[in-house]
Motif scaffolding. Structure first.
Motif, short mmCIF file in Angstrom:
data_model
loop_
_atom_site.label_atom_id
_atom_site.label_comp_id
_atom_site.label_asym_id
_atom_site.label_seq_id
_atom_site.Cartn_x
_atom_site.Cartn_y
_atom_site.Cartn_z
N ALA A 129 0.82 -1.21 0.00
CA ALA A 129 0.00 0.00 0.00
C ALA A 129 0.86 1.26 0.00
O ALA A 129 0.50 2.26 -0.63
CB ALA A 129 -0.93 0.00 1.21
N ARG A 130 1.97 1.24 0.69
CA ARG A 130 2.86 2.41 0.70
C ARG A 130 3.39 2.68 -0.70
O ARG A 130 3.50 3.84 -1.12
CB ARG A 130 4.01 2.19 1.69
CG ARG A 130 3.57 2.28 3.15
CD ARG A 130 4.66 1.84 4.10
NE ARG A 130 5.82 2.75 4.09
CZ ARG A 130 6.91 2.54 4.81
NH1 ARG A 130 7.00 1.46 5.58
NH2 ARG A 130 7.91 3.40 4.76
N ILE A 131 3.71 1.63 -1.42
CA ILE A 131 4.16 1.78 -2.81
C ILE A 131 3.04 2.36 -3.66
O ILE A 131 3.24 3.30 -4.44
CB ILE A 131 4.64 0.44 -3.38
CG1 ILE A 131 5.92 0.00 -2.69
CG2 ILE A 131 4.86 0.54 -4.89
CD1 ILE A 131 6.35 -1.42 -3.02
N ALA A 132 1.83 1.80 -3.51
CA ALA A 132 0.70 2.30 -4.30
C ALA A 132 0.44 3.76 -4.02
O ALA A 132 0.14 4.54 -4.93
CB ALA A 132 -0.55 1.46 -3.99
N ALA A 133 0.56 4.18 -2.74
CA ALA A 133 0.31 5.58 -2.39
C ALA A 133 1.39 6.49 -2.95
O ALA A 133 1.09 7.52 -3.57
CB ALA A 133 0.22 5.72 -0.87
N VAL A 176 -6.28 -6.70 4.96
CA VAL A 176 -7.11 -5.60 4.44
C VAL A 176 -6.92 -4.35 5.29
O VAL A 176 -6.70 -3.24 4.78
CB VAL A 176 -8.59 -6.01 4.38
CG1 VAL A 176 -9.49 -4.81 4.11
CG2 VAL A 176 -8.81 -7.08 3.31
N ALA A 177 -6.97 -4.50 6.61
CA ALA A 177 -6.84 -3.35 7.50
C ALA A 177 -5.47 -2.71 7.41
O ALA A 177 -5.34 -1.47 7.38
CB ALA A 177 -7.12 -3.80 8.94
N ALA A 178 -4.41 -3.53 7.35
CA ALA A 178 -3.05 -2.99 7.24
C ALA A 178 -2.88 -2.20 5.95
O ALA A 178 -2.25 -1.14 5.93
CB ALA A 178 -2.04 -4.13 7.31
N TYR A 179 -3.46 -2.72 4.87
CA TYR A 179 -3.38 -2.04 3.58
C TYR A 179 -4.09 -0.69 3.64
O TYR A 179 -3.55 0.34 3.19
CB TYR A 179 -4.00 -2.93 2.50
CG TYR A 179 -3.89 -2.39 1.10
CD1 TYR A 179 -2.98 -2.94 0.20
CD2 TYR A 179 -4.70 -1.35 0.65
CE1 TYR A 179 -2.87 -2.46 -1.10
CE2 TYR A 179 -4.60 -0.85 -0.64
CZ TYR A 179 -3.68 -1.41 -1.51
OH TYR A 179 -3.58 -0.92 -2.79
N ILE A 180 -5.29 -0.68 4.17
CA ILE A 180 -6.07 0.57 4.25
C ILE A 180 -5.32 1.64 5.02
O ILE A 180 -5.19 2.79 4.57
CB ILE A 180 -7.45 0.30 4.90
CG1 ILE A 180 -8.34 -0.53 3.98
CG2 ILE A 180 -8.16 1.62 5.26
CD1 ILE A 180 -9.56 -1.11 4.67
N ARG A 181 -4.84 1.28 6.19
CA ARG A 181 -4.15 2.27 7.04
C ARG A 181 -2.92 2.84 6.33
O ARG A 181 -2.70 4.06 6.35
CB ARG A 181 -3.76 1.64 8.37
CG ARG A 181 -4.95 1.40 9.31
CD ARG A 181 -4.50 1.02 10.71
NE ARG A 181 -3.89 -0.31 10.72
CZ ARG A 181 -4.54 -1.42 11.04
NH1 ARG A 181 -5.83 -1.38 11.37
NH2 ARG A 181 -3.92 -2.59 11.05
N ALA A 182 -2.14 1.99 5.69
CA ALA A 182 -0.92 2.46 5.03
C ALA A 182 -1.24 3.31 3.81
O ALA A 182 -0.58 4.33 3.57
CB ALA A 182 -0.05 1.27 4.64
N LEU A 183 -2.23 2.91 3.03
CA LEU A 183 -2.59 3.67 1.82
C LEU A 183 -3.06 5.06 2.20
O LEU A 183 -2.64 6.06 1.60
CB LEU A 183 -3.68 2.93 1.04
CG LEU A 183 -4.03 3.53 -0.33
CD1 LEU A 183 -2.93 3.23 -1.34
CD2 LEU A 183 -5.36 2.98 -0.85
#
Length: 545
Positions: A129-133, A176-183
């Motif tokens: 998610a950090r990469i996507a953001a 899912v939760a880890a992805y959301i928070r990081a994004l």
């Protein structure tokens, strides 16, 4: 503070008072026509300056861009639209990485969600998610239709499968939760999909309305558990899909995109979600098969979706919405409610202060992203079984390799940057002599030391089936019936669906790699020769039947 202002200051928007005032002042300054335009997300098929200025003049709520487009074209188009828009637009994309490939054509090709789940470590979901953001914002995006929060319950479902984090809600929810928070920490809104949960049916909602056939108790323990976790993690948006949930009282067979029962009574009232609801694409067969467009476009909004995806003719869709307001099918109060949430989402992203594009990702950060992708792949490749103790390979003992390979050449690539399966090149570089299977190949121990089946079929929106095509793989009939592992040591490697074990239950060595990403192909070859261990664990239950 009024009731509406208090709601904007609460989860998931958490707006400060000056941001709340911007939402209220902006909404108050919009005409009905401009409010209706805020409900529409158009797809950027034509990114000419004239067309972008047309969208800006209409006051559209958002623009959807293909994440794999050239980064210069993306930045130019998005910057032009934002500079001409009175209210900044949401710039949406499927920043899933995986089979979609690199953002902007130059970003990181990261393995898909199922590969991430096979590591058993939610830190990889966070890094994904950090990469996507970072790379998404550098291309101009501020909203991603990710993560996929579906469950891979049906091995025949070709839309979910490897795009998901697995089939077990208890293990999927933390990813899912880890992805959301990081994004969202990275400045990009998460939009979890596909409400109320895809993956139970074997059909693809791009072509037909699909169904979640679980009982309500089963749904609560599975998809309901994942969505509650996503809401607690603060997801700003949910995508309402063309998927029905008949077990919920009053929902019937209507897809969520057209169901107030599912969007309002279940998602908002029962689960407590207060963010934005996007519809899934209004061009998909799952909704176009049910009614003519003049009827279902206003129904989507009236039944709880705040934003309409996608409009290929926004002027015409505005006409449909305007007519529905005029004859009472769409209440003005419902329009105001949706516009308030849309503006709150934009305020939560800081668009009320500035909509300048983020700078390019520095080279050292890109290198770190690439290292993350390599490390994730090395922790994910899964040895399901090796009953013949074939591994590791060595060029001395297994020099003569017969490669039987299928890559879905008949399935359109999502973009020009999507990776190819290049296992042969990688094996040759390790000292193996590789021959490709042909219909007239004589498969015998005298000629080959090992047979490798390599299948690359990741889940995709354009795919209707994940079944193994023996006729394509082994050159038609009758050779499609031949099996070689009784004579020549054989390994089956899936760079996609994890469920092919049921197609080759007797094959003694089976590896799941989940993804076609080049870093995964590298990791597989490294594991085959014993340079790294097989560390992955299956995110789905595997069956031989």
């Amino acid at each position: 503070m009024g009731k509406r202002s208090h709601a904007l200051a609460s989860a998931p928007f958490h707006l400060a008072q000056h941001a709340v005032r911007w939402v209220e002042a902006t909404r108050g300054g919009l005409t009905l026509e401009q409010k209706l335009a805020q409900l529409i997300v158009v797809q950027s098929i034509d990114s000419s300056r004239e067309n972008l200025e047309r969208f800006a003049a209409l006051g559209i709520g958002g623009l959807f861009c293909r994440a794999g487009g050239p980064i210069h074209s993306l930045r130019t188009a998005i910057g032009h639209l934002q500079s001409h828009s009175r209210v900044p637009a949401l710039i949406c994309g499927d920043l899933e990485l995986g089979a979609e490939g690199a953002i902007g054509g130059i970003g990181t090709v990261f393995p898909n969600q199922m590969t991430v789940a096979a590591t058993g470590d939610t830190r990889w979901a966070e890094r994904m998610a950090r990469i996507a953001a970072r790379e998404g914002r550098a291309a101009g995006f501020n909203c991603s239709f990710s993560p996929v929060s579906d469950l891979a319950l049906n091995h025949r479902n070709a839309l979910v499968s490897t795009r998901s984090f697995g089939d077990n809600a208890v293990t999927v929810a933390p990813f899912v939760a880890a992805y959301i928070r990081a994004l969202q920490r990275g400045g990009v809104a998460a939009c979890v999909k596909h409400w109320p949960g895809d993956g139970w049916d074997d059909r693809n909602q791009h072509f037909v309305t699909t169904r979640n056939g679980l009982s309500l108790a089963q749904w609560e323990a599975t998809y309901g558990h994942v969505y509650r976790s996503a809401i607690r993690a603060g997801t700003l948006a949910v995508m309402s899909a063309h998927v029905s949930l008949p077990a919920f009282r009053g929902a019937g067979e209507a897809p969520a995109s057209l169901s107030a029962a599912l969007n309002v009574r279940l998602l908002r009232e029962r689960l407590g979600f207060r963010g934005v609801i996007f519809s899934d694409a209004s061009t998909m067969g799952g909704v176009t098969s049910l009614a003519p467009r003049p009827k279902f476009v206003p129904q989507i909004v009236a039944n709880g979706c705040d934003l309409l995806l996608f409009s290929n003719d926004p002027e015409l869709d505005l006409h449909y919405l305007r007519e529905a307001v005029r004859d009472g099918r769409l209440a003005i109060a419902r329009v105001d409610e949706a516009v308030t949430r849309i503006l709150a989402l934009k305020a939560a992203l800081g668009l009320w202060r500035t909509h300048d594009l983020s700078p390019a990702v520095p080279a050292n950060v890109r290198h770190r992203h690439e290292q993350w992708a390599r490390d994730c792949a090395r922790h994910a490749v899964t040895l399901v079984k090796d009953e013949q103790r074939l591994l590791p390979f060595s060029p001395r003992r297994h020099r003569r390799v017969l490669l039987i390979q299928e890559w879905s050449h008949h399935i359109p690539k999502p973009n020009a940057y999507a990776p190819e399966l290049e296992l042969e090149r990688r094996l040759v570089a390790k000292g193996f002599r590789v021959e490709r299977f042909a219909p007239d190949t004589d498969v015998h121990r005298d000629y080959y030391d090992v047979v490798i089946y390599a299948i690359a079929e990741e889940a995709s929106k354009v795919r209707a089936s994940m079944e193994l095509r023996w006729l394509d793989l082994q050159g038609g009939f009758p050779r499609a019936m031949d099996r070689y592992w009784h004579d020549v040591p054989t390994v089956f490697i899936s760079f996609g669906s994890p469920f092919h074990l049921r197609d080759v239950p007797a094959c003694p060595t089976f590896i799941n790699a989940y993804s076609l990403a080049p870093v995964v192909q590298d990791a597989v070859v490294q594991a085959l020769v014993g340079a790294i261990p097989f560390r992955g664990r299956s995110p789905v239950r595997l069956s031989k039947t």
